[in-house]
Design a protein around this motif. Structure first.
Motif, PDB file in Angstrom:
ATOM      1  N   VAL A 249      -4.276  11.619 -15.818  1.00 42.34           N
ATOM      2  CA  VAL A 249      -3.368  12.401 -14.772  1.00 42.34           C
ATOM      3  C   VAL A 249      -3.765  11.992 -13.437  1.00 42.34           C
ATOM      4  O   VAL A 249      -2.796  11.812 -12.678  1.00 42.34           O
ATOM      5  N   GLN A 250      -5.026  11.798 -13.099  1.00 41.19           N
ATOM      6  CA  GLN A 250      -5.601  11.410 -11.848  1.00 41.19           C
ATOM      7  C   GLN A 250      -5.068  10.062 -11.345  1.00 41.19           C
ATOM      8  O   GLN A 250      -4.638   9.636 -10.376  1.00 41.19           O
ATOM      9  N   VAL A 251      -4.979   9.064 -12.565  1.00 38.96           N
ATOM     10  CA  VAL A 251      -4.593   7.859 -12.342  1.00 38.96           C
ATOM     11  C   VAL A 251      -3.374   7.597 -11.652  1.00 38.96           C
ATOM     12  O   VAL A 251      -2.770   7.022 -10.873  1.00 38.96           O
ATOM     13  N   GLU A 252      -2.305   8.323 -12.698  1.00 32.15           N
ATOM     14  CA  GLU A 252      -0.839   8.188 -12.264  1.00 32.15           C
ATOM     15  C   GLU A 252      -0.812   8.917 -10.511  1.00 32.15           C
ATOM     16  O   GLU A 252       0.067   8.315 -10.000  1.00 32.15           O
ATOM     17  N   ALA A 253      -1.392   9.848 -10.346  1.00 36.55           N
ATOM     18  CA  ALA A 253      -1.364  10.591  -9.192  1.00 36.55           C
ATOM     19  C   ALA A 253      -1.939   9.706  -7.813  1.00 36.55           C
ATOM     20  O   ALA A 253      -1.374   9.592  -6.998  1.00 36.55           O
ATOM     21  N   MET A 254      -3.002   8.896  -8.330  1.00 37.66           N
ATOM     22  CA  MET A 254      -3.595   7.899  -7.228  1.00 37.66           C
ATOM     23  C   MET A 254      -2.805   6.977  -6.956  1.00 37.66           C
ATOM     24  O   MET A 254      -2.438   6.382  -5.899  1.00 37.66           O
ATOM     25  N   ASP A 255      -2.068   6.322  -8.113  1.00 37.35           N
ATOM     26  CA  ASP A 255      -1.314   5.186  -7.748  1.00 37.35           C
ATOM     27  C   ASP A 255      -0.040   5.721  -7.099  1.00 37.35           C
ATOM     28  O   ASP A 255       0.534   4.637  -6.150  1.00 37.35           O
ATOM     29  N   ARG A 256       0.715   6.730  -7.270  1.00 36.72           N
ATOM     30  CA  ARG A 256       1.569   7.141  -6.328  1.00 36.72           C
ATOM     31  C   ARG A 256       1.209   7.331  -4.857  1.00 36.72           C
ATOM     32  O   ARG A 256       1.938   7.114  -3.967  1.00 36.72           O
ATOM     33  N   ALA A 257      -0.066   8.032  -4.618  1.00 33.00           N
ATOM     34  CA  ALA A 257      -0.237   8.267  -3.630  1.00 33.00           C
ATOM     35  C   ALA A 257      -0.849   7.061  -2.526  1.00 33.00           C
ATOM     36  O   ALA A 257      -0.550   7.043  -1.473  1.00 33.00           O
ATOM     37  N   ALA A 258      -1.624   6.225  -3.426  1.00 32.45           N
ATOM     38  CA  ALA A 258      -1.634   4.878  -2.963  1.00 32.45           C
ATOM     39  C   ALA A 258      -0.514   3.996  -2.257  1.00 32.45           C
ATOM     40  O   ALA A 258      -0.688   3.467  -0.900  1.00 32.45           O
ATOM     41  N   GLU A 259       0.597   4.318  -2.837  1.00 28.10           N
ATOM     42  CA  GLU A 259       1.683   3.510  -2.656  1.00 28.10           C
ATOM     43  C   GLU A 259       2.550   4.276  -1.280  1.00 28.10           C
ATOM     44  O   GLU A 259       2.806   3.661  -0.422  1.00 28.10           O
TER      45      GLU A 259
END
Length: 202
Positions: A21-31
């Motif tokens: 779940v963190q990976v998905e959230a991180m990728d979106r926030a990084a964008e």
């Protein structure tokens, strides 16, 4: 709620669950907001502990390839002044009572909360206080910390968020934190919201 804020509150909440779940959230926030996202991860050590924050930032480095920021040297006197101001903003009319209660629990915890928590970390200019409080509330909603959640939901309102924005924050993280936590957080929020609305009507 704009996409940037939604991504940040979901990132904060994701640290209460598993790495996928963190990976998905991180990728979106990084964008959408990489600098602010890193600040959300950094402040999480106050609420999730060093191990969670360290693991999250390690994962963040792997996912984004972003180098670590340089340390910004600040004298402790800055943290004291900034901490008192930030804590007062979050707790509003309850600030003095908070300090009295914290001092009674342990004076060192009281001092650390103000200097370390609110001064050194939450008072940093890299992320505005309104967004910080929404992220804190989102994170606490995913934990068993109803008393602290109550304080920071009220803090969200004290620092200038409206009721609709706090509602949107809890809605944004429902699928992240899961059913039981959502229900518990909603119960806490209902008390804060209703009292706030009554107070505004007085």
């Amino acid at each position: 709620m704009d996409d940037r804020t939604r991504a940040l509150v979901r990132l904060a909440a994701s640290l209460t669950v598993d790495e996928s779940v963190q990976v998905e959230a991180m990728d979106r926030a990084a964008e959408l907001a990489p600098e602010q996202a890193e600040e959300v991860l950094l402040q999480s050590y106050l609420f999730m502990g060093f191990p969670v924050a360290l693991n999250a930032l390690h994962l963040w480095r792997r996912r984004t390839g972003r180098p670590a920021a340089r340390v910004r040297a600040e004298p402790p006197a800055v943290w004291i002044e900034r901490g008192e101001a930030t804590c007062r903003a979050v707790y509003g009319p309850h600030y003095e009572a908070l300090r009295e209660v914290m001092g009674g629990i342990h004076p060192e915890l009281d001092r650390w909360a103000v200097v370390e928590g609110y001064g050194k970390v939450l008072g940093r200019p890299e992320l505005d206080l309104r967004t910080r409080e929404l992220c804190i509330a989102a994170q606490l909603a995913g934990t068993d910390a109803s008393r602290q959640l109550h304080s920071h939901l009220r803090g969200c309102l004290n620092v200038g968020n409206d009721v609709e924005t706090v509602e949107a924050t809890l809605t944004a993280v429902e699928d992240v934190i899961g059913g039981e936590r959502v229900e518990a957080a909603r119960r806490v929020w209902a008390k804060v919201r209703d009292r706030w609305i009554r107070k505004q009507g007085d």
